[in-house]
Motif scaffolding. Structure first.
Motif, mmCIF file in Angstrom:
data_model
loop_
_atom_site.group_PDB
_atom_site.id
_atom_site.type_symbol
_atom_site.label_atom_id
_atom_site.label_comp_id
_atom_site.label_asym_id
_atom_site.label_seq_id
_atom_site.Cartn_x
_atom_site.Cartn_y
_atom_site.Cartn_z
ATOM 1 N N ASN B 51 30.901 3.883 -31.505
ATOM 2 C CA ASN B 51 32.186 4.200 -32.120
ATOM 3 C C ASN B 51 32.836 2.927 -32.644
ATOM 4 O OD1 ASN B 51 32.631 7.143 -31.629
ATOM 5 N ND2 ASN B 51 32.335 6.495 -29.525
ATOM 6 N N GLU B 52 33.390 3.010 -33.819
ATOM 7 C CA GLU B 52 33.981 1.836 -34.462
ATOM 8 C C GLU B 52 35.041 1.192 -33.591
ATOM 9 O OE1 GLU B 52 37.284 1.834 -36.064
ATOM 10 O OE2 GLU B 52 37.081 -0.219 -36.751
ATOM 11 N N GLY B 53 34.866 -0.094 -33.367
ATOM 12 C CA GLY B 53 35.858 -0.860 -32.622
ATOM 13 C C GLY B 53 35.741 -0.773 -31.114
ATOM 14 N N SER B 54 34.769 -0.062 -30.606
ATOM 15 C CA SER B 54 34.618 0.005 -29.147
ATOM 16 C C SER B 54 33.162 -0.193 -28.750
ATOM 17 C CB SER B 54 35.139 1.347 -28.625
ATOM 18 O OG SER B 54 34.390 2.409 -29.153
ATOM 19 N N LYS B 55 32.945 -0.316 -27.467
ATOM 20 C CA LYS B 55 31.581 -0.539 -26.990
ATOM 21 C C LYS B 55 30.736 0.721 -27.151
ATOM 22 C CE LYS B 55 32.601 -4.133 -23.574
ATOM 23 N NZ LYS B 55 32.523 -4.519 -22.133
ATOM 24 N N ALA B 56 29.465 0.507 -27.386
ATOM 25 C CA ALA B 56 28.551 1.632 -27.548
ATOM 26 C C ALA B 56 28.280 2.291 -26.196
ATOM 27 C CB ALA B 56 27.241 1.160 -28.169
ATOM 28 N N GLU B 63 18.228 -0.045 -22.227
ATOM 29 C CA GLU B 63 18.828 -1.303 -21.766
ATOM 30 C C GLU B 63 19.836 -1.817 -22.781
ATOM 31 O OE1 GLU B 63 14.404 -2.645 -20.765
ATOM 32 O OE2 GLU B 63 15.867 -4.197 -20.307
ATOM 33 N N LYS B 64 21.082 -1.872 -22.384
ATOM 34 C CA LYS B 64 22.118 -2.299 -23.324
ATOM 35 C C LYS B 64 22.011 -3.780 -23.661
ATOM 36 C CE LYS B 64 25.606 -3.005 -19.727
ATOM 37 N NZ LYS B 64 26.966 -2.627 -19.261
ATOM 38 N N ASP B 65 21.425 -4.573 -22.761
ATOM 39 C CA ASP B 65 21.276 -5.996 -23.057
ATOM 40 C C ASP B 65 20.089 -6.255 -23.979
ATOM 41 O OD1 ASP B 65 22.212 -6.753 -19.657
ATOM 42 O OD2 ASP B 65 23.454 -6.641 -21.463
ATOM 43 N N LYS B 66 19.221 -5.293 -24.080
ATOM 44 C CA LYS B 66 18.052 -5.442 -24.945
ATOM 45 C C LYS B 66 18.362 -4.904 -26.342
ATOM 46 C CE LYS B 66 13.232 -4.962 -25.400
ATOM 47 N NZ LYS B 66 12.936 -6.323 -25.780
ATOM 48 N N PHE B 67 19.101 -3.842 -26.393
ATOM 49 C CA PHE B 67 19.446 -3.216 -27.667
ATOM 50 C C PHE B 67 20.963 -3.364 -27.865
ATOM 51 C CE2 PHE B 67 15.309 -1.492 -28.401
ATOM 52 C CZ PHE B 67 14.804 -1.149 -27.164
ATOM 53 N N LEU B 68 21.325 -4.424 -28.574
ATOM 54 C CA LEU B 68 22.734 -4.732 -28.781
ATOM 55 C C LEU B 68 23.258 -3.975 -30.002
ATOM 56 C CD1 LEU B 68 22.673 -8.592 -28.172
ATOM 57 C CD2 LEU B 68 23.173 -6.771 -26.536
ATOM 58 N N ILE B 69 24.341 -3.283 -29.818
ATOM 59 C CA ILE B 69 24.911 -2.504 -30.910
ATOM 60 C C ILE B 69 26.315 -2.985 -31.199
ATOM 61 C CG2 ILE B 69 25.732 -0.205 -31.581
ATOM 62 C CD1 ILE B 69 23.363 0.929 -30.003
ATOM 63 N N ALA B 72 31.400 -2.816 -36.147
ATOM 64 C CA ALA B 72 32.607 -3.581 -36.449
ATOM 65 C C ALA B 72 33.488 -2.937 -37.503
ATOM 66 C CB ALA B 72 32.226 -4.993 -36.894
ATOM 67 N N SER B 73 32.926 -2.050 -38.317
ATOM 68 C CA SER B 73 33.724 -1.418 -39.359
ATOM 69 C C SER B 73 33.342 0.045 -39.471
ATOM 70 C CB SER B 73 33.511 -2.124 -40.703
ATOM 71 O OG SER B 73 32.279 -1.734 -41.281
ATOM 72 N N LEU B 74 34.110 0.774 -40.260
ATOM 73 C CA LEU B 74 33.851 2.203 -40.414
ATOM 74 C C LEU B 74 32.634 2.503 -41.280
ATOM 75 C CD1 LEU B 74 37.488 3.564 -40.817
ATOM 76 C CD2 LEU B 74 35.920 4.019 -38.936
ATOM 77 N N THR B 75 32.012 1.480 -41.821
ATOM 78 C CA THR B 75 30.848 1.718 -42.670
ATOM 79 C C THR B 75 29.611 0.950 -42.233
ATOM 80 O OG1 THR B 75 31.523 -0.039 -44.187
ATOM 81 C CG2 THR B 75 32.290 2.201 -44.705
ATOM 82 N N LEU B 76 29.702 0.207 -41.137
ATOM 83 C CA LEU B 76 28.562 -0.619 -40.748
ATOM 84 C C LEU B 76 28.377 -0.655 -39.237
ATOM 85 C CD1 LEU B 76 26.323 -2.736 -41.317
ATOM 86 C CD2 LEU B 76 28.121 -4.487 -41.225
ATOM 87 N N SER B 77 27.160 -0.378 -38.823
ATOM 88 C CA SER B 77 26.757 -0.574 -37.431
ATOM 89 C C SER B 77 25.445 -1.336 -37.446
ATOM 90 C CB SER B 77 26.578 0.773 -36.721
ATOM 91 O OG SER B 77 26.106 0.580 -35.394
ATOM 92 N N THR B 78 25.277 -2.212 -36.471
ATOM 93 C CA THR B 78 24.028 -2.966 -36.389
ATOM 94 C C THR B 78 23.398 -2.781 -35.018
ATOM 95 O OG1 THR B 78 25.143 -4.988 -35.655
ATOM 96 C CG2 THR B 78 24.814 -4.716 -38.029
#
Lengths: 115, 117
Positions: B51-56, B63-69, B72-78
């Motif tokens: 979700n934009e602006g919050s933790k995944a 593993e959250k430390d292995k797959f970092l998400i 940062a914006s309403l149109t981009l997630s990495t």
């Protein structure tokens, strides 16, 4: 047991023939059911979306039906074409006990259309 | 409308390196993006909800430390696969959900094929 079961796992048909794919689900309460087509190595593309009150939805040669009482859906493909060869995925969404949504993917049916 | 892109479409990397995959909603704002992985002949497996602006929110076993998400914006997630290993080789697909929809209709990206040598 998956809450969304699809059958058959795979299907081979001749070009021009019709076919029907099945999806049975136990997701409850139910919000919507979607059929996606996924070509090999590509992302899924939405074919139809049906909510609880809808019994049928068409998209060109694709027709989806939904029986919310028996929790069954089917995807009928008419006059198949070689380009219909793909995986077809049934996806069911419903509310969970926290009031949020849960989405369950079926394993898909792999369709092969032969000339 | 409702187009989602991913970059790169495929990547080959050496074991131990990190790989970043971008997911963009091109013509709509997405408050929620989802990351999936798919092994050959299997269906999509949800990894995390972003979700934009919050933790995944990660699914069990991911593993959250292995797959970092990062969303940062309403149109981009990495999605960053850190210290990738051969078993991380897979097809990674993102999807995006429009803001304000009452049911979570998802629009999928074309996927990224990751091969770790």
């Amino acid at each position: 047991k998956n809450q969304v079961e699809q059958s058959p796992q795979s299907l081979i048909i001749l070009e021009g023939k019709n076919c029907t794919l099945q999806c049975n689900y136990t997701v409850s309460p139910f919000s919507n059911l979607r059929w996606y087509k996924q070509d090999t190595g590509r992302g899924p593309v939405s074919l139809t979306i049906m909510t609880f009150s809808e019994n049928t939805k068409s998209n060109g040669r694709y027709t989806a039906t939904l029986d919310a009482d028996t929790k069954q859906s089917s995807l009928h493909i008419t006059a198949s074409q070689l380009s219909d060869s793909a995986s077809y995925i049934c996806v069911v969404s419903g509310r969970d006990n926290t009031g949020g949504f849960k989405t369950i993917f079926g394993a898909g049916t792999r369709l092969f259309v032969k000339a | 409308g409702a187009v989602v892109s991913q970059h790169p479409s495929w990547v080959i990397c050496k074991s131990g390196t990190s790989v970043k995959i971008e997911c963009r909603s091109l013509d709509f704002q997405a408050t929620t993006m989802f990351w999936y992985r798919q092994f050959p002949k299997q269906s999509l497996m949800l990894m995390a909800t972003s979700n934009e602006g919050s933790k995944a929110t990660y699914e069990q076993g991911v593993e959250k430390d292995k797959f970092l998400i990062n969303h940062a914006s309403l149109t981009l997630s990495t999605l960053t696969v850190t210290s990738a290993h051969p078993e991380d080789s897979s097809f990674y697909i993102c999807s995006a959900s429009r803001s304000g929809r009452t049911y979570n209709e998802q629009f999928f990206g074309p996927g990224t094929r990751l091969t770790v040598l």
